[in-house]
Design an enzyme around this catalytic site. Structure first.
Site, PDB file in Angstrom:
ATOM      1  N   HIS A 150       4.460   2.779   4.603  1.00  0.00           N
ATOM      2  CA  HIS A 150       4.165   4.284   5.113  1.00  0.00           C
ATOM      3  C   HIS A 150       3.487   4.538   3.800  1.00  0.00           C
ATOM      4  O   HIS A 150       3.943   4.266   2.483  1.00  0.00           O
ATOM      5  CB  HIS A 150       5.478   4.798   4.791  1.00  0.00           C
ATOM      6  CG  HIS A 150       5.676   6.268   5.607  1.00  0.00           C
ATOM      7  ND1 HIS A 150       6.043   6.432   6.474  1.00  0.00           N
ATOM      8  CD2 HIS A 150       5.812   7.178   4.297  1.00  0.00           C
ATOM      9  CE1 HIS A 150       5.629   7.724   6.180  1.00  0.00           C
ATOM     10  NE2 HIS A 150       5.702   8.379   5.675  1.00  0.00           N
ATOM     11  N   LEU A 160       9.021   4.583  17.329  1.00  0.00           N
ATOM     12  CA  LEU A 160       9.795   4.649  16.596  1.00  0.00           C
ATOM     13  C   LEU A 160      10.516   3.536  17.608  1.00  0.00           C
ATOM     14  O   LEU A 160      10.438   3.156  18.790  1.00  0.00           O
ATOM     15  CB  LEU A 160      11.154   5.206  16.878  1.00  0.00           C
ATOM     16  CG  LEU A 160      12.194   5.609  16.422  1.00  0.00           C
ATOM     17  CD1 LEU A 160      12.315   5.337  14.629  1.00  0.00           C
ATOM     18  CD2 LEU A 160      13.397   6.174  16.237  1.00  0.00           C
ATOM     19  N   GLU A 173      -2.938  -0.454  -0.107  1.00  0.00           N
ATOM     20  CA  GLU A 173      -1.745  -0.491   1.058  1.00  0.00           C
ATOM     21  C   GLU A 173      -2.354  -2.120   1.562  1.00  0.00           C
ATOM     22  O   GLU A 173      -2.055  -3.150   1.275  1.00  0.00           O
ATOM     23  CB  GLU A 173      -2.047  -0.531   1.763  1.00  0.00           C
ATOM     24  CG  GLU A 173      -0.928   1.197   1.884  1.00  0.00           C
ATOM     25  CD  GLU A 173      -1.197   2.300   3.014  1.00  0.00           C
ATOM     26  OE1 GLU A 173      -1.436   1.695   4.492  1.00  0.00           O
ATOM     27  OE2 GLU A 173      -1.044   3.260   3.456  1.00  0.00           O
ATOM     28  N   ASN A 190       7.637  -2.543   7.809  1.00  0.00           N
ATOM     29  CA  ASN A 190       6.461  -1.311   7.597  1.00  0.00           C
ATOM     30  C   ASN A 190       6.250  -0.500   6.403  1.00  0.00           C
ATOM     31  O   ASN A 190       6.876  -1.168   5.328  1.00  0.00           O
ATOM     32  CB  ASN A 190       7.668  -0.198   8.442  1.00  0.00           C
ATOM     33  CG  ASN A 190       6.628   1.204   8.782  1.00  0.00           C
ATOM     34  OD1 ASN A 190       5.359   0.642   8.992  1.00  0.00           O
ATOM     35  ND2 ASN A 190       6.978   2.498   8.191  1.00  0.00           N
ATOM     36  N   ASP A 207      11.402   6.041   8.756  1.00  0.00           N
ATOM     37  CA  ASP A 207      11.286   5.810   7.428  1.00  0.00           C
ATOM     38  C   ASP A 207      12.418   5.881   6.793  1.00  0.00           C
ATOM     39  O   ASP A 207      12.836   6.210   5.266  1.00  0.00           O
ATOM     40  CB  ASP A 207      10.181   7.073   6.569  1.00  0.00           C
ATOM     41  CG  ASP A 207       8.340   6.859   7.649  1.00  0.00           C
ATOM     42  OD1 ASP A 207       8.924   5.987   7.930  1.00  0.00           O
ATOM     43  OD2 ASP A 207       8.196   8.170   7.966  1.00  0.00           O
ATOM     44  N   GLY A 219      -6.235  -1.290  12.421  1.00  0.00           N
ATOM     45  CA  GLY A 219      -5.758  -1.749  12.310  1.00  0.00           C
ATOM     46  C   GLY A 219      -6.325  -2.828  10.909  1.00  0.00           C
ATOM     47  O   GLY A 219      -6.264  -3.488  11.121  1.00  0.00           O
ATOM     48  N   SER A 220      -7.014  -2.107   9.999  1.00  0.00           N
ATOM     49  CA  SER A 220      -7.169  -2.088   8.495  1.00  0.00           C
ATOM     50  C   SER A 220      -5.985  -3.338   7.591  1.00  0.00           C
ATOM     51  O   SER A 220      -6.615  -4.009   7.323  1.00  0.00           O
ATOM     52  CB  SER A 220      -8.069  -1.120   7.514  1.00  0.00           C
ATOM     53  OG  SER A 220      -7.184  -0.610   7.323  1.00  0.00           O
ATOM     54  N   ASN A 221      -4.926  -2.791   7.687  1.00  0.00           N
ATOM     55  CA  ASN A 221      -4.171  -3.602   7.582  1.00  0.00           C
ATOM     56  C   ASN A 221      -3.341  -4.964   7.919  1.00  0.00           C
ATOM     57  O   ASN A 221      -3.174  -5.908   7.288  1.00  0.00           O
ATOM     58  CB  ASN A 221      -1.970  -2.076   7.470  1.00  0.00           C
ATOM     59  CG  ASN A 221      -2.323  -2.292   5.979  1.00  0.00           C
ATOM     60  OD1 ASN A 221      -2.359  -2.245   4.880  1.00  0.00           O
ATOM     61  ND2 ASN A 221      -2.896  -0.543   6.082  1.00  0.00           N
TER      62      ASN A 221
HETATM   63  C1  GAR Z   1      -1.711   3.339   7.083  1.00  0.00           C
HETATM   64  O1  GAR Z   1      -1.886   3.905   5.902  1.00  0.00           O
HETATM   65  C2  GAR Z   1      -0.487   2.943   7.266  1.00  0.00           C
HETATM   66  O2  GAR Z   1       0.466   3.391   6.391  1.00  0.00           O
HETATM   67  C3  GAR Z   1       0.343   3.738   7.843  1.00  0.00           C
HETATM   68  O3  GAR Z   1      -1.023   4.286   9.219  1.00  0.00           O
HETATM   69  C4  GAR Z   1      -1.881   3.613   8.263  1.00  0.00           C
HETATM   70  C5  GAR Z   1      -2.766   2.547   9.878  1.00  0.00           C
HETATM   71  O4  GAR Z   1      -4.113   1.916   8.628  1.00  0.00           O
HETATM   72  N1  GAR Z   1       1.353   4.334   8.374  1.00  0.00           N
HETATM   73  C6  GAR Z   1       1.911   5.638   9.112  1.00  0.00           C
HETATM   74  O5  GAR Z   1       1.918   6.486   8.570  1.00  0.00           O
HETATM   75  C7  GAR Z   1       3.293   4.928   9.378  1.00  0.00           C
HETATM   76  N2  GAR Z   1       4.484   6.373   9.649  1.00  0.00           N
HETATM   77  P1  GAR Z   1      -4.762   1.202   9.540  1.00  0.00           P
HETATM   78  O6  GAR Z   1      -4.249   1.264  11.342  1.00  0.00           O
HETATM   79  O7  GAR Z   1      -6.086   0.771   8.517  1.00  0.00           O
HETATM   80  O8  GAR Z   1      -3.495   0.022   9.329  1.00  0.00           O
END
Ligand code: GAR
Length: 189
Positions: A103, A86, A173, A101, A144, A12-14
Site C-alpha cells: 500500500h 477486496l 516500492e 499486499n 489494509d 503492473g510495474s511492481n
Molecule cells: C502501487 O503504488 C501500489 O502501492 C498501489 O497501486 C500502485 C500500482 O502500481 N496499490 C494500492 O493503492 C493498493 N491499495 P503498479 O501497477 O505500477 O505496480
C-alpha cells in the site's frame, strides 16, 4: 520451487519488478500474473516476460474454478501489486498468511476503502504531510488491516505535487517489495 501468482489491476510495474527479481532465484519464481481488467498494462508485461496471464472477472474471485486453476499451477503464495478489489474470504482461506499486499502510504494513515493509487498521494499532498511511505502487509478480509511486515518512510519535499510523491514512492516500492517478499517466503515456507 516456491511459486508466486502476482495479482495486478493496472500498469503492473511492481508485478514486473517482482518477476524480474526472482527470475534467476534459487527457490522462488513468479509463474503467473492474474488481472481483473482486460485493459491492464500487466498483460503486455506478462507477454514480454514470458509469464502466463490469467484475466478474470471480479465475480470469479470466489469461484472454485479460480482456486482449481491456482492449485493446478501449484501456486504457493499470492502477491497483490495494485490489485484493486477486496479479496473474498473464500480465497483468503485457501492461502492463510500467504497473501501479501503493498500500500503506498504509511498505514494505518491513508488506508481503507477508496484509498488506492493516486487517491492516496492526492490526499497526502492535500494534507501537507512532510513524509509518506509504503507499507507491505499480510491480507485479511478488511482493506489494509492485515499484519504489517514492513514500512518505509519516504520524504516529501515542499514543492512536491501528488505526482512527484507517487513517483518517489513507486521507485521505493520497486526496490523494497521483492526483498520483503523474499524474506517472508523464505521464513514462512
Ligand atoms: C502501487 O503504488 C501500489 O502501492 C498501489 O497501486 C500502485 C500500482 O502500481 N496499490 C494500492 O493503492 C493498493 N491499495 P503498479 O501497477 O505500477 O505496480
Amino acid at each position: 520451487m516456491i511459486k508466486i501468482a502476482v495479482f495486478a489491476s493496472g500498469s503492473g510495474s511492481n508485478a514486473e519488478s517482482i518477476a524480474k527479481y526472482f527470475r534467476e532465484h534459487d527457490n522462488i519464481r513468479v509463474t503467473l500474473f492474474v488481472t481483473n481488467s482486460s485493459k491492464a498494462g500487466v498483460i503486455e508485461r506478462g507477454k514480454k516476460l514470458d509469464i502466463s496471464v490469467l484475466v478474470i472477472k471480479n465475480d470469479q474471485l470466489n469461484s472454485p474454478s479460480l482456486f482449481e486453476e491456482l492449485k493446478n499451477q501449484e501456486i504457493n503464495y499470492i502477491v497483490l501489486a495494485g490489485f484493486l478489489r477486496l479479496l473474498p474470504k473464500e480465497l483468503i482461506d485457501q492461502y492463510p498468511e500467504k497473501i501479501i499486499n503493498i500500500h503506498p502510504s504509511l498505514l494505518p494513515k491513508y488506508g481503507g476503502k477508496g484509498m488506492y493509487g493516486m487517491n492516496v498521494h492526492k490526499a497526502v499532498a492535500k494534507a501537507g504531510e512532510s513524509e509518506t511511505g509504503l507499507t507491505i502487509h499480510l491480507v485479511n478480509t478488511e482493506y489494509d488491516k492485515g499484519k504489517i511486515l514492513f514500512r518505509k518512510k519516504v520524504k516529501i519535499l515542499p514543492m512536491d505535487k501528488a505526482e512527484d510523491i507517487a513517483a518517489r514512492v513507486l521507485r521505493w516500492e520497486h526496490d523494497c517489495y521483492p526483498k520483503v517478499i523474499e524474506d517472508y517466503l523464505l521464513k514462512s515456507s
